[in-house]
Scaffold this motif. Structure first.
Motif, PDB file in Angstrom:
ATOM      1  N   HIS A  21      12.040   2.923 -43.185  1.00 52.74           N
ATOM      2  CA  HIS A  21      12.526   3.278 -44.529  1.00 52.74           C
ATOM      3  C   HIS A  21      11.649   4.318 -45.241  1.00 52.74           C
ATOM      4  N   PHE A  22      11.169   5.302 -44.495  1.00 54.51           N
ATOM      5  CA  PHE A  22      10.466   6.422 -45.118  1.00 54.51           C
ATOM      6  C   PHE A  22      11.481   7.309 -45.825  1.00 54.51           C
ATOM      7  N   CYS A  23      11.120   7.805 -46.997  1.00 58.31           N
ATOM      8  CA  CYS A  23      12.021   8.683 -47.751  1.00 58.31           C
ATOM      9  C   CYS A  23      11.185   9.679 -48.555  1.00 58.31           C
ATOM     10  N   GLN A  24      11.853  10.683 -49.079  1.00 57.50           N
ATOM     11  CA  GLN A  24      11.180  11.698 -49.888  1.00 57.50           C
ATOM     12  C   GLN A  24      10.842  11.120 -51.268  1.00 57.50           C
ATOM     13  N   PRO A  25       9.735  11.607 -51.843  1.00 60.03           N
ATOM     14  CA  PRO A  25       8.746  12.533 -51.282  1.00 60.03           C
ATOM     15  C   PRO A  25       7.831  11.829 -50.278  1.00 60.03           C
ATOM     16  N   PHE A  26       7.546  12.519 -49.170  1.00 59.56           N
ATOM     17  CA  PHE A  26       6.677  11.968 -48.141  1.00 59.56           C
ATOM     18  C   PHE A  26       5.217  12.085 -48.602  1.00 59.56           C
ATOM     19  N   GLN A  27       4.515  10.967 -48.616  1.00 58.23           N
ATOM     20  CA  GLN A  27       3.128  10.940 -49.096  1.00 58.23           C
ATOM     21  C   GLN A  27       2.169  11.056 -47.910  1.00 58.23           C
ATOM     22  N   VAL A  28       1.397  12.110 -47.895  1.00 62.30           N
ATOM     23  CA  VAL A  28       0.478  12.398 -46.789  1.00 62.30           C
ATOM     24  C   VAL A  28      -0.954  12.263 -47.288  1.00 62.30           C
ATOM     25  N   LEU A  29      -1.682  11.291 -46.743  1.00 65.65           N
ATOM     26  CA  LEU A  29      -3.081  11.085 -47.101  1.00 65.65           C
ATOM     27  C   LEU A  29      -3.963  11.991 -46.245  1.00 65.65           C
ATOM     28  N   LEU A  30      -4.703  12.881 -46.881  1.00 68.69           N
ATOM     29  CA  LEU A  30      -5.580  13.823 -46.184  1.00 68.69           C
ATOM     30  C   LEU A  30      -7.014  13.312 -46.184  1.00 68.69           C
ATOM     31  N   TYR A  52       7.975  21.466 -42.141  1.00 69.56           N
ATOM     32  CA  TYR A  52       7.785  20.791 -40.863  1.00 69.56           C
ATOM     33  C   TYR A  52       8.334  19.358 -40.895  1.00 69.56           C
ATOM     34  N   LEU A  53       8.083  18.638 -41.995  1.00 67.52           N
ATOM     35  CA  LEU A  53       8.559  17.262 -42.111  1.00 67.52           C
ATOM     36  C   LEU A  53      10.015  17.181 -42.585  1.00 67.52           C
ATOM     37  N   GLY A  54      10.541  18.303 -43.066  1.00 69.22           N
ATOM     38  CA  GLY A  54      11.947  18.329 -43.471  1.00 69.22           C
ATOM     39  C   GLY A  54      12.216  17.668 -44.802  1.00 69.22           C
ATOM     40  N   GLY A  55      11.321  17.825 -45.755  1.00 68.81           N
ATOM     41  CA  GLY A  55      11.554  17.232 -47.073  1.00 68.81           C
ATOM     42  C   GLY A  55      10.386  17.459 -48.014  1.00 68.81           C
ATOM     43  N   ILE A  56      10.556  17.035 -49.263  1.00 72.70           N
ATOM     44  CA  ILE A  56       9.510  17.164 -50.278  1.00 72.70           C
ATOM     45  C   ILE A  56       8.292  16.345 -49.861  1.00 72.70           C
ATOM     46  N   THR A  57       7.128  16.953 -49.987  1.00 75.34           N
ATOM     47  CA  THR A  57       5.893  16.322 -49.526  1.00 75.34           C
ATOM     48  C   THR A  57       4.859  16.291 -50.643  1.00 75.34           C
ATOM     49  N   GLN A  58       4.164  15.173 -50.766  1.00 72.76           N
ATOM     50  CA  GLN A  58       3.063  15.043 -51.714  1.00 72.76           C
ATOM     51  C   GLN A  58       1.753  14.903 -50.941  1.00 72.76           C
ATOM     52  N   LEU A  59       0.817  15.813 -51.168  1.00 75.17           N
ATOM     53  CA  LEU A  59      -0.502  15.725 -50.549  1.00 75.17           C
ATOM     54  C   LEU A  59      -1.367  14.791 -51.386  1.00 75.17           C
ATOM     55  N   CYS A  60      -1.953  13.794 -50.733  1.00 73.37           N
ATOM     56  CA  CYS A  60      -2.715  12.768 -51.445  1.00 73.37           C
ATOM     57  C   CYS A  60      -4.089  12.588 -50.812  1.00 73.37           C
ATOM     58  N   THR A 120      -5.483  13.409 -40.141  1.00 73.78           N
ATOM     59  CA  THR A 120      -6.898  13.373 -39.798  1.00 73.78           C
ATOM     60  C   THR A 120      -7.154  14.048 -38.453  1.00 73.78           C
ATOM     61  N   GLN A 121      -8.390  14.490 -38.267  1.00 74.90           N
ATOM     62  CA  GLN A 121      -8.874  14.985 -36.980  1.00 74.90           C
ATOM     63  C   GLN A 121      -9.858  14.007 -36.351  1.00 74.90           C
ATOM     64  N   ASP A 122     -10.117  12.917 -37.026  1.00 72.35           N
ATOM     65  CA  ASP A 122     -11.044  11.899 -36.550  1.00 72.35           C
ATOM     66  C   ASP A 122     -10.355  11.060 -35.471  1.00 72.35           C
ATOM     67  N   GLN A 123     -10.798  11.197 -34.219  1.00 76.61           N
ATOM     68  CA  GLN A 123     -10.153  10.503 -33.107  1.00 76.61           C
ATOM     69  C   GLN A 123     -10.293   8.994 -33.209  1.00 76.61           C
ATOM     70  N   ASP A 124     -11.430   8.533 -33.674  1.00 79.78           N
ATOM     71  CA  ASP A 124     -11.645   7.099 -33.818  1.00 79.78           C
ATOM     72  C   ASP A 124     -10.682   6.518 -34.862  1.00 79.78           C
ATOM     73  N   LEU A 125     -10.527   7.213 -35.961  1.00 79.89           N
ATOM     74  CA  LEU A 125      -9.585   6.781 -36.998  1.00 79.89           C
ATOM     75  C   LEU A 125      -8.155   6.821 -36.468  1.00 79.89           C
ATOM     76  N   ALA A 126      -7.816   7.867 -35.716  1.00 82.20           N
ATOM     77  CA  ALA A 126      -6.459   7.993 -35.161  1.00 82.20           C
ATOM     78  C   ALA A 126      -6.136   6.820 -34.234  1.00 82.20           C
ATOM     79  N   ASN A 127      -7.100   6.422 -33.403  1.00 80.09           N
ATOM     80  CA  ASN A 127      -6.878   5.298 -32.488  1.00 80.09           C
ATOM     81  C   ASN A 127      -6.641   3.999 -33.253  1.00 80.09           C
ATOM     82  N   LYS A 128      -7.333   3.808 -34.358  1.00 81.46           N
ATOM     83  CA  LYS A 128      -7.149   2.608 -35.173  1.00 81.46           C
ATOM     84  C   LYS A 128      -5.801   2.631 -35.892  1.00 81.46           C
TER      85      LYS A 128
END
Length: 233
Positions: A21-30, A52-60, A120-128
Motif C-alpha cells: 500500500h505505498f502511495c504518493q508522495p513517496f517518502q525517501v529517507l536519505l 524514476y519512481l513514477g510519482g511525487i517524492t519527498q526527500l526526508c 543508502t550506500q552503507d552495505q551493512d545497513l542495506a543487508n539489515k
C-alpha cells in the motif's frame, strides 16, 4: 538501457503499491552516504527521483543523520547541505542521538507503517533493511540511482499473505479440528510415510505360448489312422 531501467523500477513499484500500500508522495529517507554519492556523481536527487519512481517524492532525513554529518566535519559538508534541504522526520532519539544507520532502522520498525524508502550506500545497513518486509531500498551504481528488487523477506511475506486470504483463519481452525476429530491427520501422515513398493512381473507374461499348427499340415495321429484303414481294405 534507460528504458529497461525504467521498466524495472515500474515493476518493483507495482509490487510495493499492490502488496504494501505505498502511495504518493513517496517518502525517501536519505543518509549521509547516499547524499555524498549523489554529490560525487553529480546526481540531482530532487529532480531525477520523481521521474524514476513514477510519482511525487519527498526527500526526508532525521536529526540523527544531520548530527552525524555535522560531527564528520568538512569532508561531508556538501552531503550535509543536501540532507539539510530535506524534510526532517521525527525519530525517538531526541535526547540521545544514535548513528545514522541505527536511526534509519528504527524508522522502519514494526512493518514500516510510514512507508519509507531507505536510500543508502552503507552495505551493512542495506543487508539489515533486506531482513525487514516491505522496505524499498535505493542506492547509486555507476552514476545511476537504482531501486533494489524486493527482498526474499518481502516475497515470503506476500506469499503468506496471499495464502491466508485464500482460506480464512476460522476455516483453517475448523479444518484442523475436524481432521483431529476424525483421525485424518494421523492417516495423512501415515500415507505420506508409506512408500510404494515395486510390483512383481505380470502373471500373464509368464504363461507358455501355445504352438500353432501350420496350415495344410495334419497331426501325426490322424495320419496313422488313415494308413490303417487303407490296409484293412
Amino acid at each position: 538501457m534507460k528504458v529497461r531501467r525504467q521498466k524495472h523500477a515500474k515493476k518493483i513499484m507495482g509490487f510495493y503499491k499492490n502488496n504494501f500500500h505505498f502511495c504518493q508522495p513517496f517518502q525517501v529517507l536519505l543518509d549521509g552516504t547516499f547524499c555524498q554519492a549523489a554529490l560525487r556523481n553529480k546526481i540531482q536527487i530532487r529532480e531525477q527521483l520523481p521521474g524514476y519512481l513514477g510519482g511525487i517524492t519527498q526527500l526526508c532525513t532525521t536529526r540523527c543523520i544531520l548530527k552525524e554529518l555535522q560531527s564528520l566535519g568538512k569532508a561531508l559538508y556538501g552531503a550535509k547541505l543536501i540532507a539539510q534541504r530535506s524534510e526532517v522526520r521525527n525519530c525517538s532519539h531526541h535526547k540521545d542521538p544514535v548513528s545514522g544507520s541505527a536511526c534509519l532502522l528504527s524508522m522502519v520498525e514494526d512493518g514500516n507503517p510510514q512507508h519509507f524508502f531507505i536510500a543508502t550506500q552503507d552495505q551493512d545497513l542495506a543487508n539489515k533493511v533486506k531482513k525487514k518486509a516491505g522496505v524499498p531500498l535505493l542506492f547509486i551504481i555507476q552514476n545511476t540511482m537504482v531501486l533494489d528488487k524486493p527482498s526474499p523477506k518481502s516475497l515470503a511475506f506476500v506469499q503468506k499473505l496471499q495464502a491466508d486470504q485464500l482460506v480464512p483463519e476460522y476455516q483453517k481452525e475448523t479444518i484442523v479440528q475436524l481432521k483431529e476429530k476424525e483421525g485424518l491427520a494421523k492417516q495423512e501422515g501415515a500415507r505420506r510415510r508409506k512408500r510404494k513398493r515395486a510390483g512383481g512381473p505380470n502373471p500373464l507374461s509368464c504363461l507358455k505360448k501355445k504352438k500353432k499348427t501350420q496350415e495344410g499340415q495334419e497331426p501325426s495321429a490322424e495320419k496313422k489312422k488313415r494308413r490303417k484303414r487303407k490296409r484293412n481294405r
